[in-house]
Design a protein around this motif. Sequence first.
Motif, short mmCIF file in Angstrom:
data_model
loop_
_atom_site.label_atom_id
_atom_site.label_comp_id
_atom_site.label_asym_id
_atom_site.label_seq_id
_atom_site.Cartn_x
_atom_site.Cartn_y
_atom_site.Cartn_z
N ARG A 111 8.86 -7.93 -25.40
CA ARG A 111 8.13 -9.21 -25.43
C ARG A 111 8.38 -10.02 -24.15
N THR A 112 8.33 -9.31 -23.02
CA THR A 112 8.47 -9.98 -21.73
C THR A 112 7.21 -9.77 -20.91
N ALA A 113 6.89 -10.75 -20.13
CA ALA A 113 5.75 -10.69 -19.22
C ALA A 113 6.25 -10.87 -17.80
N TRP A 114 5.43 -10.46 -16.87
CA TRP A 114 5.78 -10.66 -15.46
C TRP A 114 4.53 -11.00 -14.67
N SER A 115 4.74 -11.62 -13.55
CA SER A 115 3.65 -11.97 -12.64
C SER A 115 4.17 -11.83 -11.22
N VAL A 116 3.39 -11.16 -10.38
CA VAL A 116 3.76 -10.97 -8.97
C VAL A 116 2.64 -11.51 -8.10
N LEU A 117 3.01 -12.23 -7.05
CA LEU A 117 2.05 -12.81 -6.12
C LEU A 117 2.35 -12.31 -4.71
N VAL A 118 1.33 -11.71 -4.09
CA VAL A 118 1.43 -11.24 -2.71
C VAL A 118 0.55 -12.15 -1.87
N LYS A 119 1.14 -12.82 -0.89
CA LYS A 119 0.39 -13.68 0.04
C LYS A 119 0.43 -13.05 1.42
N GLY A 120 -0.70 -13.12 2.11
CA GLY A 120 -0.75 -12.57 3.45
C GLY A 120 -2.15 -12.66 4.01
N HIS A 121 -2.56 -11.61 4.72
CA HIS A 121 -3.93 -11.53 5.23
C HIS A 121 -4.44 -10.11 4.99
N ALA A 122 -5.74 -9.94 5.11
CA ALA A 122 -6.35 -8.64 4.83
C ALA A 122 -6.92 -8.04 6.11
N VAL A 123 -6.91 -6.71 6.15
CA VAL A 123 -7.45 -5.97 7.28
C VAL A 123 -8.40 -4.91 6.73
N VAL A 124 -9.62 -4.89 7.24
CA VAL A 124 -10.57 -3.85 6.85
C VAL A 124 -10.19 -2.60 7.61
N LEU A 125 -9.99 -1.50 6.88
CA LEU A 125 -9.52 -0.25 7.49
C LEU A 125 -10.68 0.62 7.92
N GLU A 126 -10.48 1.33 9.01
CA GLU A 126 -11.44 2.33 9.44
C GLU A 126 -11.21 3.59 8.62
N PRO A 127 -12.27 4.22 8.11
CA PRO A 127 -12.07 5.47 7.36
C PRO A 127 -11.42 6.52 8.25
N SER A 128 -10.45 7.20 7.69
CA SER A 128 -9.77 8.27 8.44
C SER A 128 -9.41 9.37 7.44
N PRO A 129 -9.18 10.58 7.94
CA PRO A 129 -8.76 11.65 7.03
C PRO A 129 -7.47 11.30 6.29
N GLU A 130 -6.52 10.63 6.97
CA GLU A 130 -5.26 10.25 6.33
C GLU A 130 -5.52 9.27 5.19
N LEU A 131 -6.39 8.30 5.40
CA LEU A 131 -6.71 7.32 4.37
C LEU A 131 -7.39 7.98 3.18
N LEU A 132 -8.36 8.83 3.46
CA LEU A 132 -9.14 9.44 2.38
C LEU A 132 -8.36 10.48 1.60
N THR A 133 -7.37 11.13 2.22
CA THR A 133 -6.55 12.10 1.48
C THR A 133 -5.28 11.47 0.93
N GLY A 134 -4.97 10.26 1.36
CA GLY A 134 -3.79 9.56 0.87
C GLY A 134 -4.16 8.63 -0.27
N VAL A 135 -3.96 7.35 -0.05
CA VAL A 135 -4.22 6.36 -1.10
C VAL A 135 -5.69 6.34 -1.52
N GLY A 136 -6.59 6.64 -0.61
CA GLY A 136 -8.02 6.63 -0.92
C GLY A 136 -8.43 7.67 -1.93
N LEU A 137 -7.66 8.75 -2.02
CA LEU A 137 -7.98 9.84 -2.93
C LEU A 137 -7.85 9.41 -4.39
N THR A 138 -6.96 8.47 -4.68
CA THR A 138 -6.71 8.07 -6.06
C THR A 138 -7.14 6.64 -6.37
N LEU A 139 -7.91 6.04 -5.50
CA LEU A 139 -8.32 4.65 -5.67
C LEU A 139 -9.75 4.62 -6.18
N PHE A 140 -9.91 4.37 -7.47
CA PHE A 140 -11.22 4.40 -8.11
C PHE A 140 -11.58 3.03 -8.67
#
Length: 156
Positions: free
Chosen positions: A83-112
């Motif tokens: 019966r515990t809850a949590w909340s996490v806040l990430v503050k910063g800035h965003a960067v639009v990434l260029e598609p790359s083989p590393e991105l698409l086979t890494g985190v991009g492969l499982t991001l739906f």
Amino acid sequence: MHNDPPQPATEVLRPGECWDLLRVVSVGHLAVMVDDHPEIFPVNYKVDDEFLVFRTGEGTKLRSAGGHSAVALEADGFDASTRTAWSVLVKGHAVVLEPSPELLTGVGLTLFPWQAGQKDHFVRVVPASVTGRRFGVTSPLTWWNQLDVAPRAAGG
């Protein structure tokens, strides 16, 4: 008057604990500035090292998240067994990434994304700060009292 035992204090989480919790869930709320007003969008994300990455299509979210404008991403969770809850806040800035083989086979492969449509853009949230809290969830009965019962007309 409430007769519940005192609740433990809110626990302030260390950054490493925050990252561990961010890996447990995959949906958060991204806050960006649009025409000098905050807008909040639900996003599916993945943790990539100590960055957050999400996919999006053309539109307000992409235009607002790019550049050096401040963004924030908040994610929450609940552990029913404790019966515990949590909340996490990430503050910063965003960067639009260029598609790359590393991105698409890494985190991009499982991001739906949950929503159908063309989501060809990957955006990385670069954190300036990561903060979090964990706290016990109070029983709803704690807040019930006789004032919550609306007066009824006689015979009704």
